[in-house]
Design a protein around this motif. Sequence first.
Motif, PDB file in Angstrom:
ATOM      1  N   ASN A 127      46.560  36.455  26.289  1.00 56.23           N
ATOM      2  CA  ASN A 127      46.100  37.217  25.010  1.00 56.23           C
ATOM      3  C   ASN A 127      44.991  37.729  25.316  1.00 56.23           C
ATOM      4  OD1 ASN A 127      48.260  36.799  23.531  1.00 56.23           O
ATOM      5  ND2 ASN A 127      47.716  35.397  22.380  1.00 56.23           N
ATOM      6  N   GLU A 128      43.979  37.074  26.056  1.00 58.27           N
ATOM      7  CA  GLU A 128      42.732  37.728  26.455  1.00 58.27           C
ATOM      8  C   GLU A 128      42.682  38.840  27.241  1.00 58.27           C
ATOM      9  OE1 GLU A 128      38.722  36.010  28.814  1.00 58.27           O
ATOM     10  OE2 GLU A 128      40.078  34.457  27.967  1.00 58.27           O
ATOM     11  N   TYR A 129      43.779  38.963  28.108  1.00 60.72           N
ATOM     12  CA  TYR A 129      43.761  39.982  29.335  1.00 60.72           C
ATOM     13  C   TYR A 129      44.797  40.950  28.841  1.00 60.72           C
ATOM     14  CZ  TYR A 129      40.975  36.842  31.850  1.00 60.72           C
ATOM     15  OH  TYR A 129      39.999  36.099  32.528  1.00 60.72           O
ATOM     16  N   LYS A 130      45.495  40.891  27.809  1.00 67.19           N
ATOM     17  CA  LYS A 130      46.523  42.062  27.544  1.00 67.19           C
ATOM     18  C   LYS A 130      46.038  43.163  26.986  1.00 67.19           C
ATOM     19  CE  LYS A 130      50.900  40.081  26.926  1.00 67.19           C
ATOM     20  NZ  LYS A 130      52.474  40.113  26.265  1.00 67.19           N
ATOM     21  N   ASP A 131      46.390  44.248  27.495  1.00 67.16           N
ATOM     22  CA  ASP A 131      45.856  45.756  26.988  1.00 67.16           C
ATOM     23  C   ASP A 131      45.908  45.859  25.736  1.00 67.16           C
ATOM     24  OD1 ASP A 131      46.654  47.199  30.041  1.00 67.16           O
ATOM     25  OD2 ASP A 131      45.135  46.091  29.487  1.00 67.16           O
TER      26      ASP A 131
ATOM     27  N   SER B 156      41.538  38.345  41.434  1.00 70.04           N
ATOM     28  CA  SER B 156      42.768  37.851  41.930  1.00 70.04           C
ATOM     29  C   SER B 156      42.874  36.328  41.532  1.00 70.04           C
ATOM     30  CB  SER B 156      42.853  37.952  43.367  1.00 70.04           C
ATOM     31  OG  SER B 156      43.324  39.462  43.658  1.00 70.04           O
ATOM     32  N   PHE B 157      41.832  35.650  41.347  1.00 73.77           N
ATOM     33  CA  PHE B 157      41.982  34.147  41.120  1.00 73.77           C
ATOM     34  C   PHE B 157      42.082  33.797  39.498  1.00 73.77           C
ATOM     35  CE2 PHE B 157      38.798  34.861  44.575  1.00 73.77           C
ATOM     36  CZ  PHE B 157      39.708  34.312  45.635  1.00 73.77           C
ATOM     37  N   ILE B 158      42.046  34.774  38.730  1.00 75.43           N
ATOM     38  CA  ILE B 158      42.510  34.548  36.996  1.00 75.43           C
ATOM     39  C   ILE B 158      43.839  34.090  37.111  1.00 75.43           C
ATOM     40  CG2 ILE B 158      42.415  35.356  35.138  1.00 75.43           C
ATOM     41  CD1 ILE B 158      40.419  37.440  35.872  1.00 75.43           C
ATOM     42  N   ASN B 159      44.107  32.758  36.703  1.00 83.66           N
ATOM     43  CA  ASN B 159      45.502  32.452  36.437  1.00 83.66           C
ATOM     44  C   ASN B 159      45.563  32.211  35.037  1.00 83.66           C
ATOM     45  OD1 ASN B 159      43.886  29.978  36.475  1.00 83.66           O
ATOM     46  ND2 ASN B 159      45.561  28.664  36.758  1.00 83.66           N
ATOM     47  N   ILE B 160      46.795  32.282  34.497  1.00 81.78           N
ATOM     48  CA  ILE B 160      47.308  32.219  33.209  1.00 81.78           C
ATOM     49  C   ILE B 160      47.800  30.736  32.877  1.00 81.78           C
ATOM     50  CG2 ILE B 160      48.588  33.224  31.224  1.00 81.78           C
ATOM     51  CD1 ILE B 160      46.268  34.875  32.586  1.00 81.78           C
TER      52      ILE B 160
ATOM     53  N   THR C 101      55.266  38.288  31.013  1.00 83.05           N
ATOM     54  CA  THR C 101      55.094  39.711  31.697  1.00 83.05           C
ATOM     55  C   THR C 101      53.781  40.136  31.219  1.00 83.05           C
ATOM     56  OG1 THR C 101      55.969  40.552  29.489  1.00 83.05           O
ATOM     57  CG2 THR C 101      57.457  40.374  31.446  1.00 83.05           C
ATOM     58  N   TYR C 102      53.232  40.742  32.105  1.00 82.84           N
ATOM     59  CA  TYR C 102      51.970  41.618  32.029  1.00 82.84           C
ATOM     60  C   TYR C 102      52.223  42.923  32.483  1.00 82.84           C
ATOM     61  CZ  TYR C 102      47.074  42.988  32.842  1.00 82.84           C
ATOM     62  OH  TYR C 102      46.038  43.814  32.628  1.00 82.84           O
TER      63      TYR C 102
END
Length: 190
Positions: free
Chosen positions: A186-190, A175-179, A24-25
């Motif tokens: 963890n880099e993108y979690k708020d 939009s192209f950032i895939n996990i 989840t994000y």
Amino acid sequence: MKTAGIVLAGGQSSRYGRPKMFETYKEKPFYQYSVNALSANGLNPIIISTNPLLADGFDTARVDLVLENEMHNGPLFAIHHVMKQYDEPEWFFVLSADIPFVTETFVYQLLAHRHSDYNAIVPVQENKLQPLLALYHRQCLPMMEQVLNENKRSLMALLKNTAFKTIPFTKKEHSFININTINDLNEYKD
């Protein structure tokens, strides 16, 4: 011009260690971002392509679920498998299930090019083709079959053998950032 949406969600998530499409994000599973971006643009049907091991994890209230008859054969195989089952759509907008930053605006921008004389509409960012976030016309089916019969599984093998149009996007398009790994998340979690 009828356009369906396909969310590719049958991968092994080997680098992630567990099925990443269910991570989840902002309290939503990753795959739901792709479903929402396609739905917001009126695409119908929205199809999740997955395998029997993952099928029970998806909310199927607004989507069709298509199970791959052979698991883990790559995105080209999955797209071909879905396209063969749906006769009406001319175009199929493909998104992967691990791109929680995809937006309805991104989808809208690509949809504007459906009138072209090409068999695929593929975004490009910093000279890198993004075939997992692209539009494929039904006319691709014979070439898909040929490429698959040659035991090639990549979308790049298809693109080398069909006419496609590229749509440039700037580095700022997220939009192209895939996990692919937990560290990515963890880099993108708020």
